[in-house]
Design a protein around this motif. Structure first.
Motif, short mmCIF file in Angstrom:
data_model
loop_
_atom_site.label_atom_id
_atom_site.label_comp_id
_atom_site.label_asym_id
_atom_site.label_seq_id
_atom_site.Cartn_x
_atom_site.Cartn_y
_atom_site.Cartn_z
N THR A 41 0.87 -1.17 0.00
CA THR A 41 0.00 0.00 0.00
C THR A 41 0.91 1.22 0.00
O THR A 41 1.53 1.51 1.01
N GLY A 42 1.02 1.85 -1.11
CA GLY A 42 1.93 2.99 -1.19
C GLY A 42 2.59 3.06 -2.55
O GLY A 42 2.17 2.42 -3.50
N GLN A 43 3.65 3.84 -2.62
CA GLN A 43 4.27 4.10 -3.91
C GLN A 43 5.52 3.26 -4.11
O GLN A 43 6.26 2.99 -3.17
N LEU A 44 5.76 2.91 -5.36
CA LEU A 44 7.00 2.24 -5.72
C LEU A 44 7.70 3.10 -6.76
O LEU A 44 7.08 3.51 -7.74
N GLU A 45 8.97 3.31 -6.56
CA GLU A 45 9.74 4.10 -7.50
C GLU A 45 11.07 3.42 -7.73
O GLU A 45 11.77 3.11 -6.77
N SER A 46 11.42 3.20 -8.98
CA SER A 46 12.68 2.52 -9.24
C SER A 46 13.29 3.03 -10.53
O SER A 46 12.58 3.42 -11.46
N SER A 47 14.61 3.07 -10.57
CA SER A 47 15.28 3.40 -11.82
C SER A 47 15.69 2.13 -12.55
O SER A 47 16.53 2.15 -13.43
N GLU A 48 15.09 1.02 -12.13
CA GLU A 48 15.30 -0.25 -12.82
C GLU A 48 13.94 -0.87 -13.12
O GLU A 48 12.95 -0.17 -13.14
N ASP A 49 13.95 -2.19 -13.31
CA ASP A 49 12.70 -2.84 -13.71
C ASP A 49 11.94 -3.38 -12.50
O ASP A 49 12.54 -3.74 -11.48
N ILE A 50 10.65 -3.46 -12.65
CA ILE A 50 9.81 -4.03 -11.60
C ILE A 50 8.89 -5.07 -12.22
O ILE A 50 8.31 -4.84 -13.28
N GLN A 51 8.81 -6.20 -11.55
CA GLN A 51 7.87 -7.22 -11.97
C GLN A 51 6.87 -7.41 -10.85
O GLN A 51 7.25 -7.72 -9.72
N ILE A 52 5.61 -7.24 -11.15
CA ILE A 52 4.58 -7.30 -10.12
C ILE A 52 3.74 -8.55 -10.32
O ILE A 52 3.20 -8.77 -11.40
N GLU A 53 3.69 -9.38 -9.29
CA GLU A 53 2.80 -10.55 -9.32
C GLU A 53 1.77 -10.44 -8.20
O GLU A 53 0.89 -11.27 -8.07
N GLY A 54 1.94 -9.45 -7.35
CA GLY A 54 1.07 -9.33 -6.18
C GLY A 54 0.09 -8.19 -6.33
O GLY A 54 -0.41 -7.90 -7.41
N LEU A 55 -0.16 -7.54 -5.21
CA LEU A 55 -1.18 -6.50 -5.18
C LEU A 55 -0.53 -5.18 -4.78
O LEU A 55 0.19 -5.11 -3.79
N VAL A 56 -0.76 -4.16 -5.57
CA VAL A 56 -0.21 -2.84 -5.26
C VAL A 56 -1.37 -1.85 -5.22
O VAL A 56 -2.12 -1.72 -6.17
N GLU A 57 -1.49 -1.18 -4.10
CA GLU A 57 -2.47 -0.10 -3.97
C GLU A 57 -1.67 1.19 -3.98
O GLU A 57 -1.21 1.65 -2.94
N GLY A 58 -1.48 1.74 -5.13
CA GLY A 58 -0.67 2.96 -5.21
C GLY A 58 0.01 3.04 -6.55
O GLY A 58 -0.23 2.24 -7.45
N ASP A 59 0.88 4.01 -6.69
CA ASP A 59 1.50 4.27 -7.97
C ASP A 59 2.80 3.49 -8.12
O ASP A 59 3.54 3.30 -7.16
N VAL A 60 3.07 3.10 -9.35
CA VAL A 60 4.29 2.38 -9.66
C VAL A 60 5.02 3.14 -10.76
O VAL A 60 4.42 3.55 -11.75
N ARG A 61 6.30 3.34 -10.55
CA ARG A 61 7.08 4.07 -11.54
C ARG A 61 8.44 3.38 -11.68
O ARG A 61 9.16 3.24 -10.71
N ALA A 62 8.74 2.97 -12.89
CA ALA A 62 10.02 2.29 -13.12
C ALA A 62 10.36 2.37 -14.59
O ALA A 62 9.62 3.01 -15.36
N VAL A 63 11.47 1.75 -14.98
CA VAL A 63 11.83 1.77 -16.39
C VAL A 63 10.93 0.80 -17.16
O VAL A 63 10.20 1.18 -18.06
N THR A 64 10.99 -0.46 -16.76
CA THR A 64 10.09 -1.44 -17.34
C THR A 64 9.22 -2.02 -16.23
O THR A 64 9.75 -2.48 -15.22
N VAL A 65 7.94 -1.98 -16.42
CA VAL A 65 7.04 -2.56 -15.42
C VAL A 65 6.29 -3.70 -16.08
O VAL A 65 5.67 -3.53 -17.13
N ARG A 66 6.37 -4.86 -15.47
CA ARG A 66 5.59 -6.00 -15.94
C ARG A 66 4.56 -6.33 -14.87
O ARG A 66 4.92 -6.56 -13.72
N VAL A 67 3.33 -6.37 -15.27
CA VAL A 67 2.27 -6.72 -14.34
C VAL A 67 1.80 -8.12 -14.71
O VAL A 67 1.25 -8.33 -15.79
N GLY A 68 2.07 -9.08 -13.84
CA GLY A 68 1.82 -10.49 -14.13
C GLY A 68 0.35 -10.84 -14.17
O GLY A 68 -0.51 -10.04 -13.81
N PRO A 69 0.05 -12.06 -14.61
CA PRO A 69 -1.33 -12.47 -14.86
C PRO A 69 -2.26 -12.35 -13.64
O PRO A 69 -3.42 -12.06 -13.81
N ASP A 70 -1.74 -12.63 -12.46
CA ASP A 70 -2.61 -12.57 -11.29
C ASP A 70 -2.43 -11.29 -10.49
O ASP A 70 -2.98 -11.16 -9.40
#
Lengths: 130, 175
Positions: free
Chosen positions: B71-100
């Motif tokens: 719950t909150g913000q994610l900020e990265s100057s690299e890649d992020i792969q998300i398989e879980g739950l994010v309540e908030g903003d995501v900012r990165a170079v490459t963001v992959r949001v997985g099937p679930d």
């Protein structure tokens, strides 16, 4: 949540999460299983096991069953088993049942011992005293 | 002769080595009460590197596993792969949001690949919506690819990098 009594293998069967060195998270992290932190977290961490790499930096409370610290922590730690490595810097209280501190670690704060039952009722605690 | 410096020598020296009767004794009492598999953490005081480096993910990629809720913000100057739950903003170079995975908030980056659910907004130079994607909200993009089966409810705005304030290149933000 950490406090629930789960089956032994259950939480660690979950795939671990890795927060890379360039990642900065602001907010609450709630996790079943292992959480590896290489980056910065501003906020609370809740997990079964938390492993903080030397470059990790946490500003906030950590609630977990096991905590392994090689990086910086500014905040309280509530964990049954705590390992503080020589590269670690910890500012804040470490509520623990078992504690290991390596030579060279910097700890600024109290390290209160608590019985295991204390950690079972931890769900409410951090919120109240935050 | 026993002094304050010598009386614990028997116990304290082997502790540094790791596996000793003394170390195990101190671990055994709470360990038996909890009976939980904590071995990797216990032994790591002597071999700290093993724990963090061998089990580490590929460098530079952050993985938000399906058991993790942020719950909150994610900020990265690299890649992020998300398989879980994010309540908030995501900012990165490459963001992959997985099937679930589910994200409630804005996902921004150079490249966003969506196979899960986003409820909010996507802002990226290159957007890929796979067949399992479920997108509710606007997509600001420069280059978009949509597979058959993807669900989109919102506007597709081909304005990434053109419009003024809200969309900034990731590098300017991080660093």
């Amino acid at each position: 949540m950490f406090a629930q009594t789960r089956k032994k293998a259950d939480p660690l069967d979950q795939p671990p999460s890795h927060l890379g060195p360039a990642l900065k998270v602001t907010g609450v992290l709630d996790m079943d299983g292992d959480l590896y932190v290489h980056g910065a977290v501003l906020g609370r961490i809740n997990a079964t096991r938390v492993i903080l790499a030397p470059e990790a930096s946490i500003d906030g409370d950590i609630v977990a069953r096991d905590v392994h610290i090689e990086g910086h922590v500014n905040g309280r730690i509530f964990a049954l088993n705590v390992t503080v490595e020589s590269t670690a810097t910890v500012t804040g209280r470490i509520f623990h049942n078992t504690l290991a501190v390596a030579r060279g670690a910097r700890i600024d704060g109290r390290m209160p011992w608590r019985p295991p039952s204390y950690f079972d009722t931890l769900t409410q605690l951090p919120e109240i005293r935050l | 002769m026993t002094t304050i410096f010598t009386r614990n020598d028997k116990g304290s020296e082997p502790i540094l080595a790791g596996n000793t009767p003394a170390a195990e004794k101190s671990d055994a009492a709470p360990g038996s009460q909890n009976a939980l598999p904590t071995d990797p953490l216990k032994h790591s005081l002597a071999s700290a590197q093993a724990l963090t480096s061998t089990a580490s993910a590929p460098r530079g990629v952050s993985v938000i596993s399906r058991a993790l809720k942020i719950t909150g913000q994610l900020e990265s100057s690299e890649d992020i792969q998300i398989e879980g739950l994010v309540e908030g903003d995501v900012r990165a170079v490459t963001v992959r949001v997985g099937p679930d995975a589910r994200v409630h908030g804005t996902v921004s980056g150079d490249e966003v690949e969506l196979a899960g659910t986003v409820d909010g907004k996507i802002e990226a130079k290159k957007v890929v919506l796979t067949s399992s994607a479920h997108m509710t909200g606007d997509v600001v993009h420069q280059d978009i690819s949509i597979q058959s089966g993807a669900y989109i409810s919102g506007n597709l705005i081909p304005d990434y990098g053109k419009s003024e304030s809200n969309v900034q290149p990731i590098k300017a933000m991080v660093e």
